[in-house]
Design a protein around this motif. Structure first.
Motif, PDB file in Angstrom:
ATOM      1  N   VAL A 123       1.557   7.380   7.848  1.00  0.00           N
ATOM      2  CA  VAL A 123       2.040   6.447   7.223  1.00  0.00           C
ATOM      3  C   VAL A 123       2.636   4.515   8.498  1.00  0.00           C
ATOM      4  CG1 VAL A 123       3.192   4.910   5.759  1.00  0.00           C
ATOM      5  CG2 VAL A 123       1.974   6.559   4.911  1.00  0.00           C
ATOM      6  N   PRO A 124       2.058   4.419   9.035  1.00  0.00           N
ATOM      7  CA  PRO A 124       2.947   3.416  10.177  1.00  0.00           C
ATOM      8  C   PRO A 124       4.278   2.645   9.564  1.00  0.00           C
ATOM      9  CG  PRO A 124       0.998   2.844  10.196  1.00  0.00           C
ATOM     10  CD  PRO A 124       1.202   3.528   9.117  1.00  0.00           C
ATOM     11  N   THR A 125       4.649   2.182  10.002  1.00  0.00           N
ATOM     12  CA  THR A 125       5.930   0.567  10.010  1.00  0.00           C
ATOM     13  C   THR A 125       6.197  -0.150  10.847  1.00  0.00           C
ATOM     14  OG1 THR A 125       8.208   2.840  10.246  1.00  0.00           O
ATOM     15  CG2 THR A 125       7.627   2.905   8.838  1.00  0.00           C
ATOM     16  N   THR A 126       4.860   0.603  12.034  1.00  0.00           N
ATOM     17  CA  THR A 126       5.388  -0.610  13.398  1.00  0.00           C
ATOM     18  C   THR A 126       3.715  -0.827  13.483  1.00  0.00           C
ATOM     19  OG1 THR A 126       5.408   1.034  15.067  1.00  0.00           O
ATOM     20  CG2 THR A 126       7.162   0.520  14.558  1.00  0.00           C
ATOM     21  N   ALA A 127       3.549  -2.187  13.651  1.00  0.00           N
ATOM     22  CA  ALA A 127       2.508  -2.622  14.603  1.00  0.00           C
ATOM     23  C   ALA A 127       1.502  -2.251  16.072  1.00  0.00           C
ATOM     24  CB  ALA A 127       1.839  -4.377  14.227  1.00  0.00           C
ATOM     25  N   GLY A 128       1.675  -1.293  16.712  1.00  0.00           N
ATOM     26  CA  GLY A 128       1.418  -0.806  17.933  1.00  0.00           C
ATOM     27  C   GLY A 128       0.678   0.548  18.157  1.00  0.00           C
ATOM     28  N   LEU A 136       6.050  -2.794   5.706  1.00  0.00           N
ATOM     29  CA  LEU A 136       7.124  -1.809   6.350  1.00  0.00           C
ATOM     30  C   LEU A 136       7.474  -2.816   7.769  1.00  0.00           C
ATOM     31  CD1 LEU A 136       4.836   1.297   5.386  1.00  0.00           C
ATOM     32  CD2 LEU A 136       7.307   0.041   4.254  1.00  0.00           C
ATOM     33  N   THR A 137       6.825  -3.696   8.358  1.00  0.00           N
ATOM     34  CA  THR A 137       6.725  -4.188   9.561  1.00  0.00           C
ATOM     35  C   THR A 137       8.260  -5.140   9.949  1.00  0.00           C
ATOM     36  OG1 THR A 137       5.341  -5.551   9.774  1.00  0.00           O
ATOM     37  CG2 THR A 137       4.803  -2.993  10.440  1.00  0.00           C
ATOM     38  N   LEU A 138       8.337  -5.681   8.388  1.00  0.00           N
ATOM     39  CA  LEU A 138       8.641  -6.831   8.525  1.00  0.00           C
ATOM     40  C   LEU A 138      10.170  -6.854   8.824  1.00  0.00           C
ATOM     41  CD1 LEU A 138       7.848  -8.982   4.995  1.00  0.00           C
ATOM     42  CD2 LEU A 138       7.178  -9.294   6.897  1.00  0.00           C
ATOM     43  N   SER A 139      11.204  -6.095   8.886  1.00  0.00           N
ATOM     44  CA  SER A 139      11.957  -5.682   9.081  1.00  0.00           C
ATOM     45  C   SER A 139      12.537  -5.418  11.367  1.00  0.00           C
ATOM     46  CB  SER A 139      13.136  -4.688   8.861  1.00  0.00           C
ATOM     47  OG  SER A 139      12.800  -3.150   9.005  1.00  0.00           O
ATOM     48  N   ALA A 199       0.800  -1.369   0.149  1.00  0.00           N
ATOM     49  CA  ALA A 199       0.218   0.023   0.267  1.00  0.00           C
ATOM     50  C   ALA A 199       0.811   1.580  -0.097  1.00  0.00           C
ATOM     51  CB  ALA A 199      -1.612   0.686   1.316  1.00  0.00           C
ATOM     52  N   VAL A 200       2.238   1.042   0.773  1.00  0.00           N
ATOM     53  CA  VAL A 200       2.991   2.370   1.015  1.00  0.00           C
ATOM     54  C   VAL A 200       3.109   2.956  -0.805  1.00  0.00           C
ATOM     55  CG1 VAL A 200       4.736   1.431   0.461  1.00  0.00           C
ATOM     56  CG2 VAL A 200       4.973   3.638   1.883  1.00  0.00           C
ATOM     57  N   ARG A 201       2.972   2.289  -2.008  1.00  0.00           N
ATOM     58  CA  ARG A 201       3.535   2.459  -2.855  1.00  0.00           C
ATOM     59  C   ARG A 201       2.242   3.793  -3.789  1.00  0.00           C
ATOM     60  NH1 ARG A 201       5.606  -3.107  -2.959  1.00  0.00           N
ATOM     61  NH2 ARG A 201       4.267  -3.569  -3.859  1.00  0.00           N
ATOM     62  N   GLU A 202       1.707   3.268  -3.006  1.00  0.00           N
ATOM     63  CA  GLU A 202       0.424   4.628  -3.447  1.00  0.00           C
ATOM     64  C   GLU A 202      -0.103   6.017  -2.872  1.00  0.00           C
ATOM     65  OE1 GLU A 202      -3.251   2.031  -2.664  1.00  0.00           O
ATOM     66  OE2 GLU A 202      -2.583   0.360  -4.347  1.00  0.00           O
ATOM     67  N   ILE A 203       1.428   6.183  -2.235  1.00  0.00           N
ATOM     68  CA  ILE A 203       1.668   7.053  -1.379  1.00  0.00           C
ATOM     69  C   ILE A 203       1.180   8.562  -2.221  1.00  0.00           C
ATOM     70  CG2 ILE A 203       3.759   7.776  -1.701  1.00  0.00           C
ATOM     71  CD1 ILE A 203       1.720   8.390   1.069  1.00  0.00           C
TER      72      ILE A 203
END
Length: 386
Positions: free
Chosen positions: A135-140, A178-181, A17-21
Motif C-alpha cells: 500500500v504505497p503512500t508516495t508516488a515514486g 494517501l499522497t495528498l500530505s 481504495a485503502v479502505r478496502e484493505i
C-alpha cells in the motif's frame, strides 16, 4: 524471444481504495497480517485506520512501525521477531519505498530465514516467501508492483539489490489520497524517481513491448503533471495521475530492468544517506547525457512522450532535447547537487572507487544502452558532485 511478465495478482486503484484493505486480505484467504509501516503513518492516524479496517473484515493484525529510511539488515531483526511473535501469515507494506522494501525482505526472511546478503543479486529469488500486500503512500518507488527489494548491509554500507518473484506483492492497493500530505521535496524526489524508472525501463537492454507501452504512458503523464503536484500538493487530479504513473513505471521496470542511474544511485544512498529518489535525480541528466548516443532512437521516443520533441525532430535532436529537458526539470524542482546537499568533497572523492565497484556489482549498469567501464563510472561521479 519471449518476455517473462509478472504482475500482482490483485490491484485496487483509486481514491479511497485503502479502505478496502480488509477485503483484499480476506480474498486471499489470509487472516494474520503484520502491518509494516513507519512512525509518520502512526502519527497521522493512517496506521490505526488500517488496523480498524482489517479488524472489521475479521483479520487479526499486528502493527510493526519501526522501519527506517533506506532499511538496513540490522533494522530487519525486530521485524523478523515481530513476525514470529504474531505468527503472521502475510505482510502488509504500508508507506513509501522503505516500508515496502522492509515488508518484502521480511516476507522472505519470515519463511526461509538466513541473512539478506544471501538473497542479493545475482541470486534470483523465487521463494518461498510470505504473501506481500503493498500500500504505497508516495508516488515514486513503484515497489508495490516490482519483484525487487533494496536493503543496506549494515556491515559494509552496501545497498543490496535483491531480485526475484519472491519479492513481488500478491496484491497492491493504490490510493492517491494517501499522497495528498506529501511535502514538495518528497513530491519532487519521488516523482523524478518514477520518471527515471520509466525512461530506464524503455532504454534498457531488457526492454520489451509490454514494458515499453507502460513506460511511454508513464513518461507522458509525469511530464504533464509532476510540476503541478510539486507546486500544489492539494491538486488532486495531478496527485491521482502521478500515483498511477508511478505504478505503471514500476510495472515497466520490474518487467524489463533499471540501468546505470540506479546502479550509481544505490551507493550514494548507502554511504551518504541520501533518499533514493533524490540520489537518482542528482545523477539522471548526466547519466542520460553519457548514454544517449548509444540508443538515440529509444531516447528520442522518450523525448516525444515527455512532450519536449516533435515528430519533426530527427532522433539526434530529440534525444538531445531530452537531456536538456531533464536538466530543466531538475532545476525547476530544485534538485541539489551532492555539493549543495552538503556532502563533503574529500569524503565523496575517497569513496568514488568503492561506489563505482558497488555500482558495477549490482548488475544494473549492464542493462544500460552504453555499458560503462569502472573508469567511466568514476568520471560520472566526479562530474555530478557540483
Amino acid at each position: 524471444m519471449t518476455a517473462p511478465i509478472a504482475l500482482p495478482r490483485i490491484m485496487r486503484i483509486g481514491g479511497g481504495a485503502v479502505r478496502e484493505i480488509g477485503d483484499v486480505v480476506a480474498s486471499l484467504g489470509l487472516s494474520r497480517p503484520l502491518v509494516v509501516t513507519d512512525s509518520f503513518q502512526v502519527g497521522t492516524g493512517a496506521a490505526e485506520k488500517m488496523l480498524d479496517n482489517l479488524d472489521a473484515a475479521g483479520a487479526t493484525a499486528r502493527l510493526f512501525a519501526d522501519t527506517v529510511p533506506d532499511p538496513t539488515t540490522d533494522s530487519l531483526e525486530a521485524g523478523v521477531a515481530a513476525l514470529a511473535e504474531h505468527d503472521a501469515d502475510s505482510v502488509i507494506g504500508f508507506g513509501g519505498g522503505s516500508p515496502m522494501d522492509t515488508a518484502k525482505a521480511l516476507g522472505i526472511l519470515g519463511r526461509q530465514g538466513g541473512q539478506m546478503r544471501e538473497y542479493k543479486a545475482p541470486r534470483n529469488n523465487i521463494g518461498p516467501a510470505l504473501p506481500i500486500i503493498a500500500v504505497p503512500t508516495t508516488a515514486g518507488s513503484g515497489s508495490e508492483a516490482t519483484q525487487f527489494t533494496v536493503i543496506t548491509d549494515s556491515t559494509n554500507d552496501e545497498k543490496m539489490l535483491c531480485p526475484g518473484l519472491a519479492f513481488l506483492p500478491v496484491a497492491a492497493v493504490i490510493d492517491y489520497e494517501l499522497t495528498l500530505s506529501m511535502p514538495p521535496r518528497l513530491t519532487a524526489d519521488t516523482g523524478v524517481d518514477a520518471l527515471t524508472h520509466a525512461i530506464e525501463a524503455y532504454v534498457s537492454r531488457k526492454a520489451n513491448p509490454f514494458s515499453d507501452s507502460l513506460a511511454l504512458i508513464a513518461i507522458g503523464t509525469i511530464g504533464k503533471v509532476l510540476r503541478r503536484a510539486y507546486a500544489d500538493g492539494n491538486d488532486a487530479e495531478a496527485r491521482e495521475q502521478m500515483m498511477l504513473a508511478a505504478t505503471q513505471a514500476g510495472i515497466a521496470f520490474s518487467n524489463s530492468s533499471v540501468a546505470l542511474v540506479h546502479g550509481m544511485s544505490r551507493p550514494i544512498g548507502a554511504h551518504f544517506h541520501v533518499a533514493h529518489g533524490l540520489s537518482n535525480a542528482m545523477l539522471f541528466p548526466a547519466v542520460t547525457a553519457f548514454s544517449v548516443g548509444a540508443a538515440e532512437a529509444r531516447y528520442a521516443d522518450c523525448a516525444r512522450a515527455l512532450g519536449v520533441a516533435t515528430s519533426g525532430d530527427d532522433d539526434t535532436a530529440a534525444a538531445n532535447h531530452l537531456v536538456e529537458a531533464l536538466r530543466e526539470l531538475c532545476r525547476d524542482v530544485q534538485v541539489p547537487t551532492p555539493k549543495a546537499y552538503g556532502i563533503d568533497k574529500t569524503q565523496w572523492d575517497e569513496l568514488i572507487p568503492l561506489m563505482a565497484e558497488q555500482a558495477l556489482a549490482s548488475g544494473s549498469p549492464n542493462n544500460n544502452p552504453l555499458v560503462p567501464s569502472d573508469a567511466e563510472i568514476r568520471d560520472l561521479y566526479a562530474q555530478v558532485y557540483g
